[in-house]
Enzyme design. Structure first.
Site, PDB file in Angstrom:
ATOM      1  N   ARG A  69       0.835  -1.218   0.000  1.00 32.81           N
ATOM      2  CA  ARG A  69       0.000   0.000   0.000  1.00 32.81           C
ATOM      3  C   ARG A  69       0.865   1.262   0.000  1.00 32.81           C
ATOM      4  O   ARG A  69       0.518   2.271  -0.605  1.00 32.81           O
ATOM      5  CB  ARG A  69      -0.953  -0.036   1.197  1.00 32.81           C
ATOM      6  CG  ARG A  69      -2.064  -1.067   0.976  1.00 32.81           C
ATOM      7  CD  ARG A  69      -2.986  -1.162   2.156  1.00 32.81           C
ATOM      8  NE  ARG A  69      -3.617   0.100   2.470  1.00 32.81           N
ATOM      9  CZ  ARG A  69      -4.010   0.441   3.712  1.00 32.81           C
ATOM     10  NH1 ARG A  69      -3.844  -0.387   4.720  1.00 32.81           N
ATOM     11  NH2 ARG A  69      -4.573   1.604   3.924  1.00 32.81           N
ATOM     12  N   HIS A 118      -6.514   8.435  11.900  1.00 32.85           N
ATOM     13  CA  HIS A 118      -6.049   7.035  11.914  1.00 32.85           C
ATOM     14  C   HIS A 118      -4.557   6.909  11.605  1.00 32.85           C
ATOM     15  O   HIS A 118      -4.093   5.847  11.184  1.00 32.85           O
ATOM     16  CB  HIS A 118      -6.878   6.189  10.930  1.00 32.85           C
ATOM     17  CG  HIS A 118      -8.306   5.983  11.367  1.00 32.85           C
ATOM     18  ND1 HIS A 118      -9.338   5.709  10.497  1.00 32.85           N
ATOM     19  CD2 HIS A 118      -8.872   6.023  12.605  1.00 32.85           C
ATOM     20  CE1 HIS A 118     -10.470   5.580  11.180  1.00 32.85           C
ATOM     21  NE2 HIS A 118     -10.214   5.767  12.454  1.00 32.85           N
ATOM     22  N   THR A 187     -16.882   9.055   3.027  1.00 34.86           N
ATOM     23  CA  THR A 187     -16.740   8.024   4.073  1.00 34.86           C
ATOM     24  C   THR A 187     -18.073   7.298   4.244  1.00 34.86           C
ATOM     25  O   THR A 187     -19.130   7.918   4.148  1.00 34.86           O
ATOM     26  CB  THR A 187     -16.267   8.618   5.421  1.00 34.86           C
ATOM     27  OG1 THR A 187     -16.294   7.581   6.421  1.00 34.86           O
ATOM     28  CG2 THR A 187     -17.092   9.799   5.891  1.00 34.86           C
TER      29      THR A 187
HETATM   30  C1  BJW Z   1     -16.721   8.271  -2.761  1.00 31.98           C
HETATM   31  C2  BJW Z   1     -15.987   8.147  -3.917  1.00 31.98           C
HETATM   32  C3  BJW Z   1     -15.725   9.319  -4.592  1.00 31.98           C
HETATM   33  C4  BJW Z   1     -16.168   6.192  -3.164  1.00 31.98           C
HETATM   34  N1  BJW Z   1     -16.181  10.476  -4.110  1.00 31.98           N
HETATM   35  N2  BJW Z   1     -17.172   9.416  -2.304  1.00 31.98           N
HETATM   36  C5  BJW Z   1     -19.265   1.744  18.140  1.00 31.98           C
HETATM   37  C6  BJW Z   1     -20.143   0.891  17.489  1.00 31.98           C
HETATM   38  C7  BJW Z   1     -19.645  -0.252  16.824  1.00 31.98           C
HETATM   39  C8  BJW Z   1     -18.284  -0.549  16.805  1.00 31.98           C
HETATM   40  C9  BJW Z   1     -17.430   0.300  17.459  1.00 31.98           C
HETATM   41  C10 BJW Z   1     -17.921   1.432  18.104  1.00 31.98           C
HETATM   42  N3  BJW Z   1     -16.849   2.099  18.623  1.00 31.98           N
HETATM   43  C11 BJW Z   1     -15.722   1.419  18.321  1.00 31.98           C
HETATM   44  C12 BJW Z   1     -16.035   0.319  17.611  1.00 31.98           C
HETATM   45  C13 BJW Z   1     -15.087  -0.700  17.062  1.00 31.98           C
HETATM   46  C14 BJW Z   1     -14.406  -0.267  15.793  1.00 31.98           C
HETATM   47  C15 BJW Z   1     -15.481  -0.002  14.742  1.00 31.98           C
HETATM   48  O1  BJW Z   1     -15.878   1.110  14.489  1.00 31.98           O
HETATM   49  N4  BJW Z   1     -15.928  -1.058  14.082  1.00 31.98           N
HETATM   50  C16 BJW Z   1     -16.962  -0.932  13.059  1.00 31.98           C
HETATM   51  C17 BJW Z   1     -16.390  -1.424  11.725  1.00 31.98           C
HETATM   52  C18 BJW Z   1     -18.178  -1.718  13.466  1.00 31.98           C
HETATM   53  N5  BJW Z   1     -13.547   0.900  16.004  1.00 31.98           N
HETATM   54  C19 BJW Z   1     -12.305   0.777  16.451  1.00 31.98           C
HETATM   55  O2  BJW Z   1     -11.814  -0.298  16.715  1.00 31.98           O
HETATM   56  C20 BJW Z   1     -11.503   2.067  16.635  1.00 31.98           C
HETATM   57  N6  BJW Z   1     -10.925   2.082  17.931  1.00 31.98           N
HETATM   58  C21 BJW Z   1     -11.630   2.233  19.032  1.00 31.98           C
HETATM   59  O3  BJW Z   1     -12.823   2.456  19.030  1.00 31.98           O
HETATM   60  O4  BJW Z   1     -10.896   2.129  20.173  1.00 31.98           O
HETATM   61  C22 BJW Z   1     -11.536   2.137  21.427  1.00 31.98           C
HETATM   62  C23 BJW Z   1     -10.456   2.075  22.482  1.00 31.98           C
HETATM   63  C24 BJW Z   1     -10.413   3.059  23.445  1.00 31.98           C
HETATM   64  C25 BJW Z   1      -9.402   3.005  24.411  1.00 31.98           C
HETATM   65  C26 BJW Z   1      -8.460   1.980  24.389  1.00 31.98           C
HETATM   66  C27 BJW Z   1      -8.503   1.013  23.413  1.00 31.98           C
HETATM   67  C28 BJW Z   1      -9.512   1.050  22.437  1.00 31.98           C
HETATM   68  C29 BJW Z   1     -10.328   2.127  15.655  1.00 31.98           C
HETATM   69  C30 BJW Z   1     -10.767   2.140  14.250  1.00 31.98           C
HETATM   70  C31 BJW Z   1      -9.548   2.045  13.341  1.00 31.98           C
HETATM   71  C32 BJW Z   1      -9.919   1.971  11.880  1.00 31.98           C
HETATM   72  N7  BJW Z   1      -8.766   1.645  11.109  1.00 31.98           N
HETATM   73  C33 BJW Z   1      -8.872   1.583   9.648  1.00 31.98           C
HETATM   74  C34 BJW Z   1      -7.519   1.110   9.093  1.00 31.98           C
HETATM   75  C35 BJW Z   1      -6.483   2.235   9.212  1.00 31.98           C
HETATM   76  C36 BJW Z   1      -5.119   1.759   8.835  1.00 31.98           C
HETATM   77  C37 BJW Z   1      -4.992   1.347   7.415  1.00 31.98           C
HETATM   78  O5  BJW Z   1      -5.321   2.114   6.503  1.00 31.98           O
HETATM   79  O6  BJW Z   1      -4.536   0.235   7.208  1.00 31.98           O
HETATM   80  O7  BJW Z   1      -9.219   2.876   9.143  1.00 31.98           O
HETATM   81  S1  BJW Z   1     -10.211   0.532   9.071  1.00 31.98           S
HETATM   82  C38 BJW Z   1     -10.640   1.582   7.730  1.00 31.98           C
HETATM   83  O8  BJW Z   1     -11.972   2.125   7.918  1.00 31.98           O
HETATM   84  C39 BJW Z   1      -9.671   2.783   7.783  1.00 31.98           C
HETATM   85  C40 BJW Z   1     -10.579   3.923   7.427  1.00 31.98           C
HETATM   86  O9  BJW Z   1     -10.031   5.146   7.868  1.00 31.98           O
HETATM   87  C41 BJW Z   1     -11.870   3.560   8.097  1.00 31.98           C
HETATM   88  C42 BJW Z   1     -13.080   4.247   7.510  1.00 31.98           C
HETATM   89  O10 BJW Z   1     -13.307   3.843   6.193  1.00 31.98           O
HETATM   90  P1  BJW Z   1     -13.845   4.883   5.123  1.00 31.98           P
HETATM   91  O11 BJW Z   1     -12.802   5.896   4.858  1.00 31.98           O
HETATM   92  O12 BJW Z   1     -15.181   5.367   5.511  1.00 31.98           O
HETATM   93  O13 BJW Z   1     -13.904   3.942   3.815  1.00 31.98           O
HETATM   94  P2  BJW Z   1     -15.130   3.060   3.277  1.00 31.98           P
HETATM   95  O14 BJW Z   1     -14.571   2.176   2.247  1.00 31.98           O
HETATM   96  O15 BJW Z   1     -15.893   2.442   4.373  1.00 31.98           O
HETATM   97  O16 BJW Z   1     -16.095   4.129   2.598  1.00 31.98           O
HETATM   98  C43 BJW Z   1     -15.725   4.845   1.441  1.00 31.98           C
HETATM   99  C44 BJW Z   1     -16.869   5.781   1.081  1.00 31.98           C
HETATM  100  O17 BJW Z   1     -16.453   6.593   0.003  1.00 31.98           O
HETATM  101  C45 BJW Z   1     -18.145   5.040   0.635  1.00 31.98           C
HETATM  102  O18 BJW Z   1     -19.260   5.610   1.295  1.00 31.98           O
HETATM  103  C46 BJW Z   1     -18.210   5.325  -0.866  1.00 31.98           C
HETATM  104  O19 BJW Z   1     -19.538   5.419  -1.353  1.00 31.98           O
HETATM  105  C47 BJW Z   1     -17.504   6.647  -0.965  1.00 31.98           C
HETATM  106  N8  BJW Z   1     -16.855   6.947  -2.235  1.00 31.98           N
HETATM  107  N9  BJW Z   1     -15.682   6.783  -4.112  1.00 31.98           N
HETATM  108  C48 BJW Z   1     -16.920  10.458  -2.955  1.00 31.98           C
HETATM  109  N10 BJW Z   1     -15.016   9.303  -5.759  1.00 31.98           N
END
Ligand code: BJW
Length: 241
Positions: A69, A118, A187
């Site tokens: 990546r 992130h 997002t």
């Molecule tokens: C376009 C387009 C164009 C396309 N123009 N638009 C509450 C409820 C449920 C679960 C949880 C909660 N709170 C926490 C959680 C757990 C978890 C979580 O959220 N899980 C869910 C999946 C259910 N969260 C965590 O674990 C987080 N940590 C945490 O909460 O810690 C608590 C804690 C406290 C104290 C001590 C210890 C712990 C951490 C989350 C980390 C996320 N990491 C990643 C990887 C980063 C590293 C890497 O890159 O390798 O981050 S996962 C991945 O998802 C990445 C992204 O930043 C993130 C969001 O994704 P994003 O950017 O939204 O992408 P997509 O693909 O989902 O969406 C793309 C969008 O673009 C789509 O809508 C398309 O339509 C659109 N699009 N082309 C405009 N041209």
């Protein structure tokens, strides 16, 4: 809904908070996470690659994925969407930019003060000291190690189950709580705590603009939903200001 109407609201914004996700970098050739067919999670298992447990189990596999990546990102360029946000910040100086992206493309486009929620994929972090670290000179076959203490390095990103860096979390929470317009770009709003920022802003009375190619988990709470690629919608918005 029209760009012109959203631009009208933006023009009178005092404090704007923009949250971006991987969709804004899609037009730079960087895959999103959850896109059908092309999303990273379609082809790779997040439990094997993007958790601390995965890294403990098989650091070599995780590093291979991140090196791939990094190369992809190093060869990519910021697109019209990234550049338009620089232009929008010129018109609305009190703009805070929070990105979930780890690709650094906002900074390469010229955005300043970006909150990297992130982390940043191009940085290494020491697993022992917990801070950004230089690599010790090593044989190419070896896993990267810290030049200071020799511990294993990892990419400086936030994996599932890990806490957001306190500075980033506090900065983003404050930007969302204090803005009068919140704009979410590209997002799916499925990953927390980032996905909760729009709700913080909404509860404090901010107007919510969403830019996305399709409806997302936050669309129901948006006042303006601008459907289309960020690389087209954001430049149109910037020139309408
Ligand atoms: C376009 C387009 C164009 C396309 N123009 N638009 C509450 C409820 C449920 C679960 C949880 C909660 N709170 C926490 C959680 C757990 C978890 C979580 O959220 N899980 C869910 C999946 C259910 N969260 C965590 O674990 C987080 N940590 C945490 O909460 O810690 C608590 C804690 C406290 C104290 C001590 C210890 C712990 C951490 C989350 C980390 C996320 N990491 C990643 C990887 C980063 C590293 C890497 O890159 O390798 O981050 S996962 C991945 O998802 C990445 C992204 O930043 C993130 C969001 O994704 P994003 O950017 O939204 O992408 P997509 O693909 O989902 O969406 C793309 C969008 O673009 C789509 O809508 C398309 O339509 C659109 N699009 N082309 C405009 N041209």
């Amino acid at each position: 809904m029209s760009v012109a109407a959203a631009a009208d609201r933006l023009r009178s914004a005092h404090r704007l908070c923009v949250l971006t996700g991987s969709g804004i970098s899609a037009e730079s050739g960087i895959p999103t996470f959850r896109g059908a067919q092309t999303g990273l999670w379609e082809n790779f298992n997040p439990h094997q690659l993007a958790t601390p447990e995965a890294f403990e189990r098989d650091p070599r596999l995780v590093w291979r994925w991140y090196e791939w990546r990094r190369e992809l990102i190093a060869g990519a360029q910021p697109n019209a969407g990234h550049h338009a946000l620089v232009e929008i910040a010129r018109r609305i100086p009190a703009m805070m930019l929070v990105t979930q992206n780890v690709d650094g493309l906002h900074q390469r486009a010229g955005s300043h003060g970006v909150i990297e929620f992130h982390g940043n994929i191009m940085r290494d972090r020491c697993t022992r000291e917990g801070i950004a670290a230089e690599r010790s000179p090593a044989n190419k076959e070896e896993l990267p190690r810290c030049a200071r203490c020799g511990a294993l390095l990892r990419p400086d990103v936030v994996w599932f189950g890990e806490a957001i860096a306190p500075d980033a979390l506090q900065g983003a929470d404050a930007a969302a709580a204090n803005c009068d317009v919140f704009m979410s770009v590209g997002t799916s709003s499925q990953v927390y705590p980032a996905a909760g920022l729009s709700e913080i802003a909404r509860q404090r009375g901010a107007a919510i603009i969403e830019v996305n190619v399709e409806a997302s988990d936050m669309s129901a709470g948006s006042d303006w939903q601008l459907l289309g690629p960020a690389g087209e919608v954001l430049p149109a918005l910037a020139s309408a200001l």
